[in-house]
Motif scaffolding. Structure first.
Motif, mmCIF file in Angstrom:
data_model
loop_
_atom_site.group_PDB
_atom_site.id
_atom_site.type_symbol
_atom_site.label_atom_id
_atom_site.label_comp_id
_atom_site.label_asym_id
_atom_site.label_seq_id
_atom_site.Cartn_x
_atom_site.Cartn_y
_atom_site.Cartn_z
ATOM 1 N N ASN A 5 1.096 6.039 23.644
ATOM 2 C CA ASN A 5 -0.041 6.499 22.993
ATOM 3 C C ASN A 5 0.145 8.163 23.078
ATOM 4 O O ASN A 5 -0.355 8.856 22.296
ATOM 5 C CB ASN A 5 -1.185 6.033 23.456
ATOM 6 N N TRP A 6 0.619 8.651 24.178
ATOM 7 C CA TRP A 6 0.514 10.116 24.489
ATOM 8 C C TRP A 6 1.648 10.695 23.518
ATOM 9 O O TRP A 6 1.399 11.589 22.703
ATOM 10 C CB TRP A 6 0.868 10.389 25.869
ATOM 11 N N ALA A 53 2.622 9.196 20.766
ATOM 12 C CA ALA A 53 2.255 9.031 19.310
ATOM 13 C C ALA A 53 1.551 10.498 19.060
ATOM 14 O O ALA A 53 1.422 10.855 17.893
ATOM 15 C CB ALA A 53 1.655 7.882 19.041
ATOM 16 N N ARG A 54 0.275 10.725 19.606
ATOM 17 C CA ARG A 54 -0.649 11.549 19.404
ATOM 18 C C ARG A 54 0.012 13.153 19.572
ATOM 19 O O ARG A 54 -0.254 14.213 18.887
ATOM 20 C CB ARG A 54 -1.790 11.524 20.468
ATOM 21 N N ALA A 72 -1.768 6.717 16.584
ATOM 22 C CA ALA A 72 -1.920 5.780 17.959
ATOM 23 C C ALA A 72 -0.842 4.656 17.835
ATOM 24 O O ALA A 72 -1.036 4.018 16.631
ATOM 25 C CB ALA A 72 -3.143 5.807 17.998
ATOM 26 N N ALA A 73 -0.442 4.412 18.856
ATOM 27 C CA ALA A 73 0.469 3.166 18.815
ATOM 28 C C ALA A 73 -0.319 1.756 18.769
ATOM 29 O O ALA A 73 -1.380 1.740 19.371
ATOM 30 C CB ALA A 73 1.339 3.240 20.216
ATOM 31 N N SER A 74 0.025 1.152 18.007
ATOM 32 C CA SER A 74 -0.632 -0.295 17.800
ATOM 33 C C SER A 74 0.198 -1.367 17.541
ATOM 34 O O SER A 74 1.313 -1.158 17.128
ATOM 35 C CB SER A 74 -1.592 -0.080 16.584
#
Length: 471
Positions: free
Chosen positions: A198-199, A201-202, A213-215
């Motif tokens: 997530n870090w 990706a952002r 954001a990773a999903s």
């Protein structure tokens, strides 16, 4: 113990594994952490065992004074990991076609340098912590310096496989701590890895996510194949079932690989008894567990079939399914039969080693991976980060989240790197001989060798691979 009791223990373990899958399907925390059903099954087995519910029930008397599951069930479960780890390692390189050496070097070189730094560094950190802090102040054996690599890089299978080695060398708590370390590594690897994705990706470091954001899909979180997805096969049939069931053939080849491993281990032990161990010298090869030799047996079977023009008899996907079955049962049995009092008695050293291992892997991923891997460093490095703290599946999960559309060469590079890396670390030859080496010669010879390998990994990654852009 009667065959009926052994069979009933296996049936009960199967029910536990189904319960673990049910929890993954319906319990949101398990989905959020991507916890495998085998780990959840192991925790269920631990919960109903003598150290949790059994400890509560022990204040009274009656049929459940040691917990709802009889102690002899745990005796059976406790023997399974040491047997099944040989199946897991025998299948590691069976059914694997060898790619062109130039492509392997170009893709696997940076991954290998990074993975070597992670693995060798776990020994360096562990030995330093034990020799300088934990042994003097907590009186734990110096062999504990190998626990981080055995538990993190090796995972539950390797940890269970070396339990007999720790027992033979007078440190029975080492095997229990190794399994506990593997459990901490898997959970910490997944949790920390998802935070890192997530870090990434952002911050734009995970380029395959384009700043999103990773999903993942609901089906991925539950661990099921959704209706709109194409069905997946378990493997391909390589022989006609009227001659022999293909699964039977693959099991026969695995059995042959393990028997070759037994022969290799016996031959090495025999040579050792004739040479340096003849007059009371140190026993090294005789203390090596069977599973690294089973892996070499698998390579021998693969090479023999290739020489005879019969390599197509082995299907890689079928081997992976058999390996996965063995690993699921192994993990569930290992966690369920874990001795919590042993970990409680060694809680501070255990926590220090676990924290040291986590911090080392995190530091190397954040600092070294961008400098050692020339392209797609985040997607490629996160796989090695996950694998170095848990099992290969952890690394694959994190790579799938970081690169959902397979835009990077992460999977291919990771697979090639494993072909070279697995024979030595994470349950390979170095892992197998590390504990006997420390027991016989103290920690510093192994420490020196690992410092040299760590320097080699860092130097090749930082000064060579990191400066060359992939074609």
């Amino acid at each position: 113990m009667s065959p009926e009791r052994v069979g009933f223990a296996l049936l009960l373990l199967g029910v536990m594994l189904y319960a673990g899958k049910w929890l993954r399907l319906h319990w949101r925390p398990a989905q959020a952490l991507f916890l495998p059903g085998s780990i959840l099954a192991g925790f269920l087995g631990l919960l109903v065992g003598p150290h949790v519910l059994g400890a509560v029930a022990a204040v009274g008397e009656g049929a459940f004074a040691q917990g709802p599951v009889p102690p002899w069930i745990y005796q059976v479960w406790g023997t399974l990991p040491g047997l099944l780890i040989n199946v897991v390692f025998a299948t590691l390189l069976m059914g694997v076609p060898l790619p062109a050496p130039r492509r392997v070097w170009g893709l696997a070189g940076p991954q290998l340098a990074f993975g070597l730094s992670l693995g060798a560094g776990q020994y360096v950190v562990g030995i330093l912590l034990v020799a300088l802090v934990l042994a003097p102040f907590f009186d734990i054996p110096l062999m504990a310096g190998a626990l981080i690599e055995i538990g993190f890089e090796g995972g539950h299978g390797t940890a269970a496989g070396v339990q007999a080695v720790f027992d033979d060398l007078g440190y029975p708590a080492g095997g229990e701590l190794a399994v506990g370390m593997a459990t901490v590594g898997v959970v910490a690897g997944i949790v920390t890895g998802i935070v890192l994705v997530n870090w990434g990706a952002r911050s734009g470091r995970a380029v395959c996510l384009d700043g999103r954001a990773a999903s993942v899909s609901h089906g991925q979180r539950r661990g099921v194949i959704e209706d709109h997805e194409a069905p997946r096969t378990l493997g391909s049939m390589t022989v006609r079932p009227e001659s022999m069931e293909p699964l039977t053939l693959h099991l026969a080849m695995i059995a042959l690989a393990i028997l070759i491993g037994v022969g290799l281990l016996e031959a090495l032990s025999w040579l050792e008894r004739l040479t340096w161990a003849r007059d009371g010298g140190p026993v090294l090869l005789g203390a090596v567990p069977l599973f690294p030799m089973a892996m070499l047996g698998g390579v021998a079977v693969q090479a023999l079939l290739g020489r005879l023009g019969l390599a197509n008899l082995l299907d890689r996907e079928t081997m992976l399914r058999l390996q996965g079955l063995s690993l699921d049962v192994l993990i569930a049995a290992a966690i369920a039969s874990l001795s919590l009092p042993v970990i409680a008695d060694n809680l501070v050293p255990f926590a220090v080693l676990a924290a040291g291992g986590i911090l080392w892997c995190l530091f190397l991923f954040l600092w070294a991976a961008p400098r050692m891997i020339p392209d797609y460093w985040f997607e490629r490095g996160i796989g090695d980060f996950g694998q170095s703290m848990g099992v290969t599946a952890t690394g694959l999960i994190l790579m799938k989240i970081a690169d959902p559309e397979n835009r990077s060469p992460a999977y291919e590079a990771f697979g090639y790197k494993q072909l070279i890396f697995e024979p030595f670390f994470g349950g390979g030859l170095i892992t197998g001989i590390s504990v006997p080496l420390i027991y016989n010669f103290g920690p510093w010879p192994l420490f020196g060798a690992m410092v040299a390998l760590l320097a080699l990994g860092l130097a090749s990654g930082l000064l060579y691979f990191g400066r060359n852009k992939a074609a």
